[in-house]
Enzyme design. Structure first.
Site: not given
Ligand code: ADP
Ligand code: MG
Ligand code: MG
Length: 905
Positions: A32, A102, A111, A113, A346, A464, A791, A793, A859, A879
């Site tokens: 990220k 984040r 999702g 962490m 990503r 089988h 071939s 086997g 084969c 082949y």
């Molecule tokens: P996840 O990995 O669960 O997607 P993110 O870190 O990407 O966690 O963030 C969770 C949500 O918060 C995402 O929808 C992201 O776009 C939003 N978000 C994160 N940082 C900001 C920010 N600086 N301004 C507005 N929205 C944010």
């Molecule tokens: Mg995200």
């Protein structure tokens, strides 16, 4: 001192720190963070921010929860740079800077962490924000979000008490939606939330913004070792020592009224691969609302209606990012009062179908090369692609009945039947059948063919049931050990649910899941033009030929449409098992003398000829390898125990017959069964696998293989007369000594020539041998002086090299070996490169030294296994031959091998 914190604008420095390698930058800043900085450098609108490195996270965790020296100071310096860049100040009620904190590891763990939004608010600042924006509702909405997120992520408070407060408030004012709550409501919620924090954490919510930031940073670092994250890494093979980075970023607001929105957007359709934006869009909302699903989202097309300019900008950015990353992107964005911000990008997740289409489209758009397009698609994806699957919408939320081994992909939906005959009958009546058995045997094949799918309680990946299912492209789940089958009551039970014969179930052969009832499926598109294009590129690149193992014209036809370049193995004995043939072959085996034997063979001849005729016509212009009879003869007779039981039964019944004619028929039957039993006893061998089979049968009953050769060449001549380009190749199985081959070839070639002379026609032909015994491999030079092709086997070669019997091994010690890691892979699935592979290498070298134009192929079932195909490429085989359904996979794998792609095999 180590630099732990990089502004998004300091990507060059981060690159320099790790020596310029992008993978290493991702390792340092997390996916990220690296991409946020990268987008910043590309000129994509990204809210300013900075990243604390994964190294800082690892140091923090190693020190038992303490920042490494200098870390916090560096964050403060970076924070001041943000204040400079935005003109706002963190903690200043008049121009408050708000931040998100984040997580973001090298490999995406969606999702898994933690993230905290809206850091930097307290009572006073919220009041200030309400004043400066003129929108108290907005300000207090942000504050309550902060309290909730901080409470759950940093202070580990469960969601429940927060939700309760909100529910109560909604009930109090009679509001259905959050949107119906006003500033006063949010103020009240904020006060209650502070109470929740106090109650559950034993302390006040920290009103100092810097303390909020510090503690959120620590929570992000700690979340690397959270249970969810650890489980996810275990499940997806992500190393535990990577650590997460922390991204601190200026907040932008999609919930600041009119013209504001947030969303998630794929640069192409993740389901179909179509080149249009796909995504979810939510007006007047903050990012997590989309993910959390608290409000129903709109499709991204709504943005096109509401604000075509921003939509256009988003599309341009998507294009730019695709061009940059050369892959489909999954983006998070927010629109704040009409201004677009990108918050994450990503590589997007996609279905197999989308993967193929995107790879082909991108190559056509010249974003990537054809080679790269090929490398992006995995053999497994082609496999998935070729089978219908359960409709994801139908499966959502449905709990499977049971789980077993996913051995043959695709979906099968049908009524349960417990034996092959019933399955076949029901299939003929036009019903969808799922054949459920403890395990399957060769005489269940007709039922398997009639079924849509196969479910067994026993057996492994190469049982089988699994092999036959894959061979015929039938979805199958095997080894469902939790399933108790009662063949008498005709039910099965799993986890308390009883399924009766005739009940509907749904199998997911791709995942190994069994569902109750009739779930919807979506049909895979075999004529998919993108797959066709991709595979044609594979054909341009691969060096290995691809043939199919097919016994019937129907299979050969399918193989040809899938791109097979001939038949690598036609097993003649399969034809003998058919209902109208079995009595004839039995007559041959039971013959008292040569006259009877010849008569039985003469009756078989036209049937065999018909089989080969069909194959040659389908494979017009392509080689067809026909293997002479291979299995021991007892396989064509009833089982010993069955005969004993039948005899006992007959003897009892005999006592109750009255009429002479009844007694006569019974006596005759008794006599026949008696003779069969004697013959079965005579044929019985302690070790049939190493007994009288393959070439040895031909040596003992030359009439049988002569008949086969005659059938081959009569069919070939007929086809040729009809203008078909026929290329028969006659293959002799289980040879271990050149003497066998010489003796057989003398007989068989004479037969072939005589047949052609009689027809006054010549067809091009070859005689060759299978290599399936170590001695054959070792003496390959001698064999090649006689044989025109080899071939491998590899099923038998694996058995004989390891000195194990597959059926016994896979039921017993092999499972244990695999479990204990004595063997890393099942050698019946992937060729054992160090053992069997060395023998193959030797045989290829020796053989080609003696006969440079020796044709060498494989084969065994391995011919459709990607890792084994790589080995065959390396060994210089001409082949591989595999089941028709694996032909597309083999074409791709052979191209991968030619491109030098590494496999995990
Ligand atoms: P996840 O990995 O669960 O997607 P993110 O870190 O990407 O966690 O963030 C969770 C949500 O918060 C995402 O929808 C992201 O776009 C939003 N978000 C994160 N940082 C900001 C920010 N600086 N301004 C507005 N929205 C944010
Ligand atoms: Mg995200
Ligand atoms: Mg064999």
């Amino acid at each position: 001192m180590e630099k732990y914190v990089y502004l998004f604008t300091e990507l060059d420095e981060a690159e320099a720190a790790v020596g310029g390698d992008w993978d290493a930058v991702r390792g340092l800043l997390g996916g990220k963070g690296a991409n946020l900085a990268d987008m910043t450098r590309l000129g994509v609108p990204v809210p300013p921010g900075f990243t604390g490195t994964t190294r800082a996270c690892n140091a923090y965790l190693a020190r038992g929860g303490e920042f490494p020296e200098g870390y916090w100071e560096q964050e403060i310096v970076a924070l001041e740079a943000l204040e400079e860049a935005t003109g706002k100040r963190f903690g200043d009620p008049s121009t408050p800077l708000l931040l998100s904190c984040r997580s973001g590891a090298k490999r995406s763990m969606p999702g898994m962490m933690d993230t905290v939004l809206n850091l930097g608010l307290n009572d006073e600042i919220t009041e200030g924000l309400a004043g400066s924006t003129g929108d108290a509702r907005f300000a207090y909405d942000l504050y309550r979000r902060l309290l909730h997120m901080f409470g759950s992520v940093v202070l580990n408070i469960p969601d429940h008490p927060f939700e309760q407060v909100l529910d109560q408030r909604r009930a109090h004012v009679g509001a259905k939606l959050d949107a119906d709550l006003d500033a006063e409501d949010w103020k009240a919620v904020v006060e209650a939330y502070k109470g929740v924090v106090r109650t559950f954490s034993g302390a006040e919510f920290p009103s100092d913004p810097r303390e909020q930031l510090r503690r959120a940073t620590e929570a992000v670092f700690r979340s690397w070792n959270g249970k969810r994250a650890v489980d996810y890494r275990n499940a997806s093979g992500i190393p535990h020592d990577l650590g997460t980075a922390v991204n601190v970023q200026t907040m932008v607001f999609g919930n600041i009224g009119e013209g504001s929105a947030t969303g998630v957007c794929m640069s192409r359709d993740g389901t179909t691969g179509e080149p249009h934006l796909e995504g979810d869009y939510l007006e007047n909302a903050q990012g997590e609302d989309v993910v959390a699903g608290v409000r129903a989202t709109d499709p991204i097309s709504v943005l096109l209606e509401r604000n075509p300019a921003v939509y256009g900008e988003l599309r341009e950015i998507a294009r730019k990012l695709e061009a940059h990353y050369r892959n489909m992107q999954d983006m998070e964005f927010t629109i704040e009062r009409g201004k677009l911000w990108v918050l994450q990008t990503r590589d997007g997740k996609r279905t197999a179908e989308a993967e193929v289409r995107i790879a082909v489209d991108m190559a056509n758009e010249e974003l990537i090369s054809r080679e790269e397009a090929l490398l992006r698609v995995s053999p497994e994806q082609v496999d998935v692609f070729l089978h219908p699957k359960l409709d994801p919408r139908a499966v959502g939320g449905v709990k499977p009945l049971a789980k077993g081994l996913a051995v043959s992909p695709g979906a099968a939906v049908g009524q349960v039947f417990f034996d092959a005959d019933t399955a076949e009958r029901m299939g003929k009546e036009g019903r969808s059948v799922v054949l459920v058995r403890p395990d399957t045997k060769p005489d269940d094949v007709h039922g398997m063919l009639a079924a849509k799918g196969i479910l067994t309680s026993r057996g492994g990946r190469t049982s089988h049931a699994a092999l036959v299912a894959r061979q015929f492209g039938k979805p199958a789940v095997v080894g469902v050990t939790d399933m108790e089958i009662d063949l008498v009551a005709r039910t099965f039970e799993t986890d308390g649910t009883v399924v009766e014969e005739g009940d509907w179930i749904s199998l997911d052969g791709t995942r190994g899941l069994v569902y109750e009832g009739e779930l919807a499926t979506v049909v895979a598109d075999l004529d998919n033009p993108y797959l066709a294009a991709l595979l044609s590129w594979a054909d341009d690149i691969r060096r290995l030929g691809v043939r199919a193992n097919a016994d019937y014209p129907r299979d050969a036809e399918r193989a040809r449409t899938y791109g097979a370049e001939g038949i690598g193995l036609c097993r003649t004995e399969h034809m003998f098992f058919e209902a109208d043939r079995l009595p004839l072959i039995q007559n041959m085996i039971m013959a008292k003398d040569h006259v009877e034997q010849d008569a039985a063979l003469a009756a078989l001849l036209p049937l065999q000829r018909g089989d080969f005729d069909g194959l040659f016509r389908v494979m017009d212009g392509l080689p067809v390898i026909i293997r002479l009879i291979d299995p021991p003869l007892h396989e064509f007779l009833p089982a010993h125990d069955q005969l004993v039981r039948d005899l006992a039964d007959l003897k009892v019944r005999l006592q109750h017959f009255h009429t002479l004619s009844e007694i006569d028929t019974a006596l005759e039957e008794l006599h026949t069964k008696q003779r069969y039993l004697e013959r079965v006893d005579a044929l019985a061998e302690a070790n049939p696998m190493l007994g009288t089979r393959g070439v040895r049968l031909g040596m003992l009953i030359p009439g049988l293989v002569r008949m086969q050769v005659r059938a081959i060449f009569e069919a070939a001549c007929r086809c040729k007369r009809d203008g078909v380009d026929v290329r028969p190749e006659v293959m002799i199985p289980l040879v271990s000594h050149v003497g066998e081959l010489r003796a057989m070839l003398a007989t068989l070639e004479e037969e072939a020539k005589a047949t052609m002379a009689k027809q006054a026609l010549e067809v091009p032909y070859k005689f060759g041998t299978m290599i399936e015994i170590p001695r054959a491999a070792v003496t390959a030079g001698e064999l090649a002086s006689v044989a025109e092709f080899f071939s491998f086997g590899t099923n038998d070669l694996t058995q004989t090299t390891f000195g194990i019997s597959r059926d016994d091994a896979e039921k017993g010690f092999l499972v244990e070996y695999l479990r204990r890691g004595v063997l890393s892979r099942n050698p019946f699935e992937t060729i054992d490169a160090e053992g069997v592979g060395r023998l193959m290498q030797w045989a290829v070298q020796e053989g080609k030294a003696v006969r440079p134009d020796l044709e060498v192929g494989i084969c065994g079932e391995h011919g459709g296994d990607p890792a084994s195909i790589h080995l065959c490429h390396k060994l210089g085989l001409d082949y591989v031959s595999c089941s028709p359904f694996r032909v597309p996979i083999a074409r791709l794998s052979a191209a991968h091998a030619a491109l030098g792609k590494a496999t995990n095999g």
